[in-house]
Design a protein around this motif. Structure first.
Motif, PDB file in Angstrom:
ATOM      1  N   VAL A  65      -3.707  -6.119  -4.627  1.00 64.78           N
ATOM      2  CA  VAL A  65      -3.641  -4.678  -4.727  1.00 64.78           C
ATOM      3  C   VAL A  65      -3.019  -4.152  -3.392  1.00 64.78           C
ATOM      4  N   LYS A  66      -3.474  -4.604  -2.517  1.00 62.59           N
ATOM      5  CA  LYS A  66      -3.057  -4.053  -1.035  1.00 62.59           C
ATOM      6  C   LYS A  66      -1.350  -4.155  -0.913  1.00 62.59           C
ATOM      7  N   LYS A  67      -1.211  -5.454  -1.654  1.00 62.47           N
ATOM      8  CA  LYS A  67       0.175  -6.025  -1.236  1.00 62.47           C
ATOM      9  C   LYS A  67       1.196  -5.116  -2.151  1.00 62.47           C
ATOM     10  N   ASP A  68       0.688  -4.674  -3.373  1.00 60.11           N
ATOM     11  CA  ASP A  68       1.582  -4.052  -4.508  1.00 60.11           C
ATOM     12  C   ASP A  68       1.250  -2.711  -4.109  1.00 60.11           C
ATOM     13  N   ALA A  69      -0.016  -2.078  -3.709  1.00 64.40           N
ATOM     14  CA  ALA A  69      -0.008  -0.781  -3.939  1.00 64.40           C
ATOM     15  C   ALA A  69      -0.780  -0.165  -2.447  1.00 64.40           C
ATOM     16  N   GLY A  70      -0.289  -0.413  -1.378  1.00 66.86           N
ATOM     17  CA  GLY A  70      -1.061  -0.428  -0.034  1.00 66.86           C
ATOM     18  C   GLY A  70      -1.580   0.866   0.210  1.00 66.86           C
ATOM     19  N   ASP A  71      -1.352   2.002  -0.415  1.00 72.56           N
ATOM     20  CA  ASP A  71      -1.954   3.326  -0.221  1.00 72.56           C
ATOM     21  C   ASP A  71      -3.118   3.661  -0.948  1.00 72.56           C
ATOM     22  N   LEU A  72      -3.293   2.907  -2.161  1.00 69.16           N
ATOM     23  CA  LEU A  72      -4.392   2.868  -3.008  1.00 69.16           C
ATOM     24  C   LEU A  72      -5.527   2.387  -2.527  1.00 69.16           C
ATOM     25  N   ALA A  73      -6.756   3.108  -2.261  1.00 70.77           N
ATOM     26  CA  ALA A  73      -8.043   2.786  -1.676  1.00 70.77           C
ATOM     27  C   ALA A  73      -8.860   1.885  -2.629  1.00 70.77           C
ATOM     28  N   VAL A  74      -9.195   0.544  -2.311  1.00 76.12           N
ATOM     29  CA  VAL A  74     -10.093  -0.259  -3.173  1.00 76.12           C
ATOM     30  C   VAL A  74     -11.503  -0.126  -2.898  1.00 76.12           C
ATOM     31  N   PHE A  75     -12.186   0.164  -4.166  1.00 70.57           N
ATOM     32  CA  PHE A  75     -13.578  -0.061  -3.983  1.00 70.57           C
ATOM     33  C   PHE A  75     -13.992  -1.439  -4.548  1.00 70.57           C
ATOM     34  N   VAL A  76     -15.058  -2.043  -3.794  1.00 74.79           N
ATOM     35  CA  VAL A  76     -15.509  -3.316  -4.572  1.00 74.79           C
ATOM     36  C   VAL A  76     -16.981  -3.358  -4.293  1.00 74.79           C
ATOM     37  N   ASN A  77     -17.714  -4.297  -4.878  1.00 80.00           N
ATOM     38  CA  ASN A  77     -19.045  -4.308  -4.581  1.00 80.00           C
ATOM     39  C   ASN A  77     -19.312  -5.794  -3.798  1.00 80.00           C
ATOM     40  N   GLY A  78     -20.225  -5.617  -2.864  1.00 79.24           N
ATOM     41  CA  GLY A  78     -20.616  -6.658  -2.107  1.00 79.24           C
ATOM     42  C   GLY A  78     -22.204  -7.132  -2.005  1.00 79.24           C
ATOM     43  N   SER A  79     -22.154  -8.233  -2.940  1.00 78.46           N
ATOM     44  CA  SER A  79     -23.505  -8.698  -3.330  1.00 78.46           C
ATOM     45  C   SER A  79     -24.341  -9.349  -2.096  1.00 78.46           C
ATOM     46  N   SER A  80     -23.785  -9.734  -0.917  1.00 74.84           N
ATOM     47  CA  SER A  80     -24.391 -10.476   0.042  1.00 74.84           C
ATOM     48  C   SER A  80     -23.439 -10.209   1.357  1.00 74.84           C
ATOM     49  N   VAL A  81     -24.015 -10.525   2.419  1.00 70.28           N
ATOM     50  CA  VAL A  81     -23.266 -10.149   3.855  1.00 70.28           C
ATOM     51  C   VAL A  81     -22.011 -11.031   3.698  1.00 70.28           C
ATOM     52  N   GLU A  82     -22.012 -12.418   3.328  1.00 72.68           N
ATOM     53  CA  GLU A  82     -20.844 -13.144   3.425  1.00 72.68           C
ATOM     54  C   GLU A  82     -19.909 -12.879   2.479  1.00 72.68           C
ATOM     55  N   GLU A  83     -20.018 -12.093   1.235  1.00 76.66           N
ATOM     56  CA  GLU A  83     -18.939 -11.354   0.324  1.00 76.66           C
ATOM     57  C   GLU A  83     -18.407 -10.261   0.980  1.00 76.66           C
ATOM     58  N   ALA A  84     -19.221  -9.376   1.623  1.00 80.25           N
ATOM     59  CA  ALA A  84     -18.952  -8.256   2.182  1.00 80.25           C
ATOM     60  C   ALA A  84     -17.902  -8.801   3.400  1.00 80.25           C
ATOM     61  N   ILE A  85     -18.076  -9.591   4.166  1.00 82.16           N
ATOM     62  CA  ILE A  85     -17.075  -9.819   5.174  1.00 82.16           C
ATOM     63  C   ILE A  85     -15.769 -10.412   4.563  1.00 82.16           C
ATOM     64  N   GLU A  86     -15.819 -11.347   3.719  1.00 80.52           N
ATOM     65  CA  GLU A  86     -14.713 -11.780   3.061  1.00 80.52           C
ATOM     66  C   GLU A  86     -13.838 -10.641   2.459  1.00 80.52           C
ATOM     67  N   LEU A  87     -14.535  -9.614   1.573  1.00 79.43           N
ATOM     68  CA  LEU A  87     -13.667  -8.642   1.090  1.00 79.43           C
ATOM     69  C   LEU A  87     -13.305  -7.526   1.823  1.00 79.43           C
ATOM     70  N   SER A  88     -13.928  -7.457   3.256  1.00 75.79           N
ATOM     71  CA  SER A  88     -13.617  -6.648   4.159  1.00 75.79           C
ATOM     72  C   SER A  88     -12.320  -7.366   4.872  1.00 75.79           C
ATOM     73  N   GLN A  89     -12.032  -8.558   5.078  1.00 80.45           N
ATOM     74  CA  GLN A  89     -11.133  -9.044   5.630  1.00 80.45           C
ATOM     75  C   GLN A  89      -9.852  -9.051   4.753  1.00 80.45           C
ATOM     76  N   ALA A  90     -10.006  -9.071   3.316  1.00 80.63           N
ATOM     77  CA  ALA A  90      -9.018  -8.816   2.475  1.00 80.63           C
ATOM     78  C   ALA A  90      -8.244  -7.620   2.332  1.00 80.63           C
ATOM     79  N   GLY A  91      -8.997  -6.620   2.943  1.00 80.60           N
ATOM     80  CA  GLY A  91      -8.421  -5.453   3.164  1.00 80.60           C
ATOM     81  C   GLY A  91      -9.275  -4.246   2.111  1.00 80.60           C
ATOM     82  N   SER A  92     -10.430  -4.606   1.634  1.00 84.36           N
ATOM     83  CA  SER A  92     -11.105  -3.464   0.886  1.00 84.36           C
ATOM     84  C   SER A  92     -11.606  -2.176   1.862  1.00 84.36           C
ATOM     85  N   ASP A  93     -11.340  -1.411   1.190  1.00 78.65           N
ATOM     86  CA  ASP A  93     -11.718   0.266   2.002  1.00 78.65           C
ATOM     87  C   ASP A  93     -12.973   0.554   1.885  1.00 78.65           C
ATOM     88  N   VAL A  94     -13.596   0.410   0.625  1.00 77.81           N
ATOM     89  CA  VAL A  94     -15.135   0.854   0.525  1.00 77.81           C
ATOM     90  C   VAL A  94     -15.923  -0.275  -0.081  1.00 77.81           C
TER      91      VAL A  94
END
Length: 209
Positions: A65-94
């Motif tokens: 998503v960030k590659k194709d539409a970098g200006d789009l804010a991305v919201f995701v669900n982080g069910s654990s600290v480890e998942e939140a870290i991975e999603l943050s590093q991938a470029g998730s905004d919220v």
């Protein structure tokens, strides 16, 4: 109590009057397209919606998503600290965290620009939370209102599956006007004080605005 806290019926008698006297205006910037599964976001971008959410998203989808539409804010669900870290590093905004305990632990480990959201609306603020969120739908409107009146922390509403199914099925059976009820429910969240609404009707509503 005075206008606009009370909406007189005669002020809503026609489309023109509703437009002039409506208390809350809904804009494309208030909407986030909630996707039930990972997929393309071209339609979201074309509709002018500013954000996309996929609560079961993988880091790979976020990167795409960030590659194709970098200006789009991305919201995701982080069910654990480890998942939140991975999603943050991938470029998730919220990232919506399931508890304040996990949120506080993740705050120290995710990227500094990542926004972490707390599900806690019962206190005036959650120290480590950037925003708060509610997934209780129409039942949470009073709680959202109470929170926004007592806290400066922005609140987002996540439209739950039960509300989505109710609107969709009732519209299919001709029991209500789909466009009207979709717009009224989204405005209801805004009227309660939600900063943004995560809804599968975002693109549909944006086209109608």
């Amino acid at each position: 109590m005075s206008f606009p806290m009370i909406r007189l019926r005669r002020l809503r008698a026609s489309g023109a009057l509703r437009e002039i006297f409506q208390e809350v205006r809904l804009g494309k910037g208030d909407l986030v397209q909630l996707m039930m599964k990972e997929g393309g976001v071209g339609e979201v971008v074309d509709a002018g919606v500013k954000g996309v959410a996929c609560l079961n998203a993988s880091p790979e989808w976020v990167k795409d998503v960030k590659k194709d539409a970098g200006d789009l804010a991305v919201f995701v669900n982080g069910s654990s600290v480890e998942e939140a870290i991975e999603l943050s590093q991938a470029g998730s905004d919220v990232i919506l965290m399931p508890s304040d305990e996990l949120l506080n632990a993740a705050r120290r480990m995710v990227l500094p620009d990542t926004i972490l959201a707390s599900p806690n609306l019962t206190v005036t603020s959650t120290p480590q939370a950037d925003i708060c969120y509610s997934t209780s739908g129409f039942k949470s409107l009073d709680l959202i209102l109470s929170h926004t009146e007592s806290s400066n922390t922005p609140t987002i509403a996540v439209q739950p599956h039960a509300d989505i199914a109710m609107i969709t099925e009732a519209a299919k059976k001709g029991w209500l006007n789909r466009e009207q009820i979709v717009m009224e429910t989204l405005i209801g969240y805004k009227r309660a004080g939600a900063t943004a609404v995560l809804t599968p009707f975002a693109v549909e509503a944006a086209k109608a605005l």
